[in-house]
Design a protein around this motif. Structure first.
Motif, PDB file in Angstrom:
ATOM      1  N   THR A  35      40.479  42.887  22.629  1.00  0.00           N
ATOM      2  CA  THR A  35      41.263  42.139  21.642  1.00  0.00           C
ATOM      3  C   THR A  35      42.508  41.498  22.243  1.00  0.00           C
ATOM      4  O   THR A  35      43.034  40.541  21.674  1.00  0.00           O
ATOM      5  CB  THR A  35      41.696  43.080  20.493  1.00  0.00           C
ATOM      6  N   ASP A  36      42.974  41.984  23.381  1.00  0.00           N
ATOM      7  CA  ASP A  36      44.168  41.398  23.997  1.00  0.00           C
ATOM      8  C   ASP A  36      43.842  40.150  24.814  1.00  0.00           C
ATOM      9  O   ASP A  36      44.745  39.486  25.297  1.00  0.00           O
ATOM     10  CB  ASP A  36      44.897  42.440  24.853  1.00  0.00           C
ATOM     11  N   TRP A  37      42.561  39.806  24.976  1.00  0.00           N
ATOM     12  CA  TRP A  37      42.174  38.578  25.663  1.00  0.00           C
ATOM     13  C   TRP A  37      42.087  37.476  24.614  1.00  0.00           C
ATOM     14  O   TRP A  37      41.279  37.552  23.690  1.00  0.00           O
ATOM     15  CB  TRP A  37      40.834  38.745  26.361  1.00  0.00           C
ATOM     16  N   HIS A  38      42.877  36.435  24.753  1.00  0.00           N
ATOM     17  CA  HIS A  38      42.925  35.349  23.777  1.00  0.00           C
ATOM     18  C   HIS A  38      41.696  34.462  23.949  1.00  0.00           C
ATOM     19  O   HIS A  38      41.250  34.178  25.056  1.00  0.00           O
ATOM     20  CB  HIS A  38      44.208  34.543  23.938  1.00  0.00           C
ATOM     21  N   THR A  39      41.174  34.013  22.813  1.00  0.00           N
ATOM     22  CA  THR A  39      39.961  33.202  22.838  1.00  0.00           C
ATOM     23  C   THR A  39      39.924  32.285  21.622  1.00  0.00           C
ATOM     24  O   THR A  39      40.857  32.262  20.817  1.00  0.00           O
ATOM     25  CB  THR A  39      38.724  34.118  22.904  1.00  0.00           C
ATOM     26  N   TYR A  40      38.842  31.540  21.486  1.00  0.00           N
ATOM     27  CA  TYR A  40      38.677  30.635  20.354  1.00  0.00           C
ATOM     28  C   TYR A  40      38.308  31.410  19.100  1.00  0.00           C
ATOM     29  O   TYR A  40      37.798  32.527  19.176  1.00  0.00           O
ATOM     30  CB  TYR A  40      37.583  29.606  20.654  1.00  0.00           C
ATOM     31  N   ASP A  41      38.540  30.792  17.933  1.00  0.00           N
ATOM     32  CA  ASP A  41      38.155  31.413  16.666  1.00  0.00           C
ATOM     33  C   ASP A  41      36.654  31.656  16.628  1.00  0.00           C
ATOM     34  O   ASP A  41      35.860  30.769  16.959  1.00  0.00           O
ATOM     35  CB  ASP A  41      38.529  30.499  15.491  1.00  0.00           C
ATOM     36  N   GLY A  42      36.244  32.853  16.242  1.00  0.00           N
ATOM     37  CA  GLY A  42      34.830  33.179  16.122  1.00  0.00           C
ATOM     38  C   GLY A  42      34.198  33.663  17.421  1.00  0.00           C
ATOM     39  O   GLY A  42      32.992  33.904  17.466  1.00  0.00           O
ATOM     40  N   TRP A  43      34.967  33.795  18.484  1.00  0.00           N
ATOM     41  CA  TRP A  43      34.458  34.263  19.778  1.00  0.00           C
ATOM     42  C   TRP A  43      35.209  35.534  20.166  1.00  0.00           C
ATOM     43  O   TRP A  43      36.360  35.721  19.798  1.00  0.00           O
ATOM     44  CB  TRP A  43      34.663  33.200  20.863  1.00  0.00           C
ATOM     45  N   VAL A  44      34.560  36.396  20.945  1.00  0.00           N
ATOM     46  CA  VAL A  44      35.203  37.628  21.420  1.00  0.00           C
ATOM     47  C   VAL A  44      34.789  37.912  22.856  1.00  0.00           C
ATOM     48  O   VAL A  44      33.734  37.466  23.323  1.00  0.00           O
ATOM     49  CB  VAL A  44      34.838  38.860  20.554  1.00  0.00           C
ATOM     50  N   TRP A  45      35.632  38.656  23.552  1.00  0.00           N
ATOM     51  CA  TRP A  45      35.307  39.229  24.853  1.00  0.00           C
ATOM     52  C   TRP A  45      34.991  40.701  24.611  1.00  0.00           C
ATOM     53  O   TRP A  45      35.707  41.385  23.887  1.00  0.00           O
ATOM     54  CB  TRP A  45      36.487  39.136  25.812  1.00  0.00           C
ATOM     55  N   ILE A  46      33.902  41.192  25.233  1.00  0.00           N
ATOM     56  CA  ILE A  46      33.554  42.606  25.107  1.00  0.00           C
ATOM     57  C   ILE A  46      33.221  43.179  26.479  1.00  0.00           C
ATOM     58  O   ILE A  46      32.786  42.458  27.374  1.00  0.00           O
ATOM     59  CB  ILE A  46      32.354  42.843  24.158  1.00  0.00           C
ATOM     60  N   ASP A  47      33.459  44.466  26.630  1.00  0.00           N
ATOM     61  CA  ASP A  47      32.920  45.231  27.754  1.00  0.00           C
ATOM     62  C   ASP A  47      31.697  45.930  27.203  1.00  0.00           C
ATOM     63  O   ASP A  47      31.752  46.525  26.118  1.00  0.00           O
ATOM     64  CB  ASP A  47      33.926  46.283  28.249  1.00  0.00           C
ATOM     65  N   ALA A  48      30.585  45.850  27.941  1.00  0.00           N
ATOM     66  CA  ALA A  48      29.344  46.435  27.429  1.00  0.00           C
ATOM     67  C   ALA A  48      28.465  46.890  28.577  1.00  0.00           C
ATOM     68  O   ALA A  48      28.634  46.457  29.717  1.00  0.00           O
ATOM     69  CB  ALA A  48      28.586  45.405  26.587  1.00  0.00           C
ATOM     70  N   TYR A  49      27.529  47.785  28.257  1.00  0.00           N
ATOM     71  CA  TYR A  49      26.500  48.193  29.203  1.00  0.00           C
ATOM     72  C   TYR A  49      25.233  47.424  28.874  1.00  0.00           C
ATOM     73  O   TYR A  49      24.789  47.424  27.731  1.00  0.00           O
ATOM     74  CB  TYR A  49      26.199  49.696  29.101  1.00  0.00           C
ATOM     75  N   GLU A  50      24.652  46.745  29.872  1.00  0.00           N
ATOM     76  CA  GLU A  50      23.359  46.099  29.684  1.00  0.00           C
ATOM     77  C   GLU A  50      22.285  47.183  29.757  1.00  0.00           C
ATOM     78  O   GLU A  50      22.318  48.035  30.642  1.00  0.00           O
ATOM     79  CB  GLU A  50      23.122  45.053  30.778  1.00  0.00           C
ATOM     80  N   LEU A  51      21.352  47.159  28.808  1.00  0.00           N
ATOM     81  CA  LEU A  51      20.330  48.191  28.727  1.00  0.00           C
ATOM     82  C   LEU A  51      18.978  47.649  29.163  1.00  0.00           C
ATOM     83  O   LEU A  51      18.656  46.484  28.921  1.00  0.00           O
ATOM     84  CB  LEU A  51      20.228  48.720  27.287  1.00  0.00           C
ATOM     85  N   ASN A  52      18.165  48.518  29.781  1.00  0.00           N
ATOM     86  CA  ASN A  52      16.799  48.127  30.130  1.00  0.00           C
ATOM     87  C   ASN A  52      15.881  48.420  28.944  1.00  0.00           C
ATOM     88  O   ASN A  52      16.343  48.828  27.879  1.00  0.00           O
ATOM     89  CB  ASN A  52      16.330  48.829  31.420  1.00  0.00           C
TER      90      ASN A  52
END
Length: 150
Positions: A35-52
């Protein structure tokens, strides 16, 4: 997911509807929303694990996406994480915890499958020391036809 925020623990299927970077759809489990990374309205930055396909994490990624284009999945029940700890009751009603497994025997500081490196004679500095029948390699060849007059 219009109007619904992405939260830690969510299981998402990401396609081109979420972002053009997902030309090959992937499934991720959200670690946290940045949430502290600024972005455009309707967009987000996330940290995630890619799953197989089995649901195991194969890579950690930081992703930029539109939550409205992501599809939320319901987690599938899987096998338990490990064997359950059990206790046994001895006569008299006292419970004893299970014994821990014994550690494998150590191999004197070596990794399994690797031969021990034994100290040997020092490495010879000259070829003549390796093979006395073969003389040492001479230095650079003399320059013939040099530009310096005699």
């Amino acid at each position: 997911m219009p109007g619904v925020a992405v939260a830690a623990g969510d299981l998402l299927h990401l396609t081109r509807e979420a972002s053009v970077q997902f030309s090959r759809p992937i499934t991720v489990r959200v670690i946290r929303v940045l949430t502290d990374w600024h972005t455009y309205d309707g967009w987000v930055w996330i940290d995630a694990y890619e799953l197989n396909g089995a649901g195991d994490a194969v890579r950690r990624r930081t992703l930029f996406l539109m939550p409205a284009g992501a599809r939320r999945l319901t987690p599938q029940p899987g096998p338990p994480a490990g064997p359950a700890r059990t206790t046994t009751r001895q006569p008299g009603g006292k419970a004893t915890p299970p014994r821990p497994k014994a550690a494998p025997p150590r191999t004197a500081g070596r990794r399994p499958g690797k031969a021990a490196i034994r100290p040997g004679p020092a490495v010879p500095q000259h070829r003549a020391a390796v093979d006395p029948q073969r003389p040492a390699r001479p230095g650079p060849a003399p320059v013939r036809g040099s530009a310096v007059p005699r």
